[in-house]
Write a protein that holds these residues in place. Structure first.
Motif, short mmCIF file in Angstrom:
data_model
loop_
_atom_site.label_atom_id
_atom_site.label_comp_id
_atom_site.label_asym_id
_atom_site.label_seq_id
_atom_site.Cartn_x
_atom_site.Cartn_y
_atom_site.Cartn_z
N TYR A 14 0.83 -1.18 0.00
CA TYR A 14 0.00 0.00 0.00
C TYR A 14 0.88 1.25 0.00
N ASP A 15 0.44 2.26 -0.75
CA ASP A 15 1.19 3.50 -0.79
C ASP A 15 0.84 4.36 0.43
N ALA A 16 1.41 5.56 0.50
CA ALA A 16 1.22 6.44 1.66
C ALA A 16 -0.24 6.82 1.86
N ASP A 17 -1.03 6.78 0.80
CA ASP A 17 -2.46 7.11 0.90
C ASP A 17 -3.31 5.89 1.23
N GLY A 18 -2.70 4.73 1.34
CA GLY A 18 -3.42 3.50 1.65
C GLY A 18 -3.94 2.76 0.45
N ALA A 19 -3.64 3.23 -0.76
CA ALA A 19 -4.09 2.54 -1.97
C ALA A 19 -3.20 1.33 -2.23
N GLN A 20 -3.80 0.22 -2.63
CA GLN A 20 -3.03 -0.97 -2.92
C GLN A 20 -2.29 -0.80 -4.23
N VAL A 21 -0.98 -1.13 -4.23
CA VAL A 21 -0.14 -0.96 -5.42
C VAL A 21 0.55 -2.25 -5.84
#
Length: 153
Positions: free
Chosen positions: A65-72
């Motif tokens: 997850y990135d810093a915004d919480g989106a799965q990457v």
């Protein structure tokens, strides 16, 4: 069991990016994982949503997850947590490739499995041998001992 790893990454003049690797199944974006696998992962093209969900349900799943919480990124491990594991469905979103996430994800999997004392962890790759070698994977020393039961019998 949830395993969280946080680290900094500053490759490709991207500045300092934060990524988190977590095994919490509640955080997984199943719709996104299905999209990645069924439309962009050559080994899973056309895989149905139902099949992705069933495979995830029976596996140990890792989300990045990135810093915004989106799965990457995503990886799945099929294991009995006693003797054997198979690392599969490793995928990094194209927008996040080139930042070392594949190595970090494989390292997190290796480290998460270490306490189980597994005899063997396998994976199959056509094009990422160098990535997995950085984490300690080596070619199968005795491939003649491996067999497969294929659905195309």
């Amino acid at each position: 069991m949830t395993s969280t790893t946080r680290s900094e990454d500053g490759n490709r003049n991207q500045g300092t990016d934060r990524y988190e690797i977590d095994t919490d199944p509640g955080r997984l974006d199943v719709t996104l994982v299905h999209h990645w696998l069924s439309t962009d992962a050559f080994w899973a093209l056309g895989r149905s949503r139902d099949l992705v969900e069933r495979s995830m349900h029976g596996s140990l799943n890792f989300g990045v997850y990135d810093a915004d919480g989106a799965q990457v990124a995503y990886a799945r491990v099929v294991t009995d947590r006693a003797t054997f594991a198979w690392l599969c469905d490793v995928y990094v979103d194209p927008a996040h490739r080139g930042r070392g996430l594949g190595v970090r994800l494989a390292t997190a999997v290796r480290d998460h499995l270490a306490p189980y004392g597994l005899k063997r962890t396998l994976l199959a790759t056509l094009d990422a041998h160098e990535l997995y070698a950085k984490v300690g994977f080596v070619p199968v020393p005795d491939p003649e001992g491996l067999m497969v039961l294929s659905a195309e019998r």
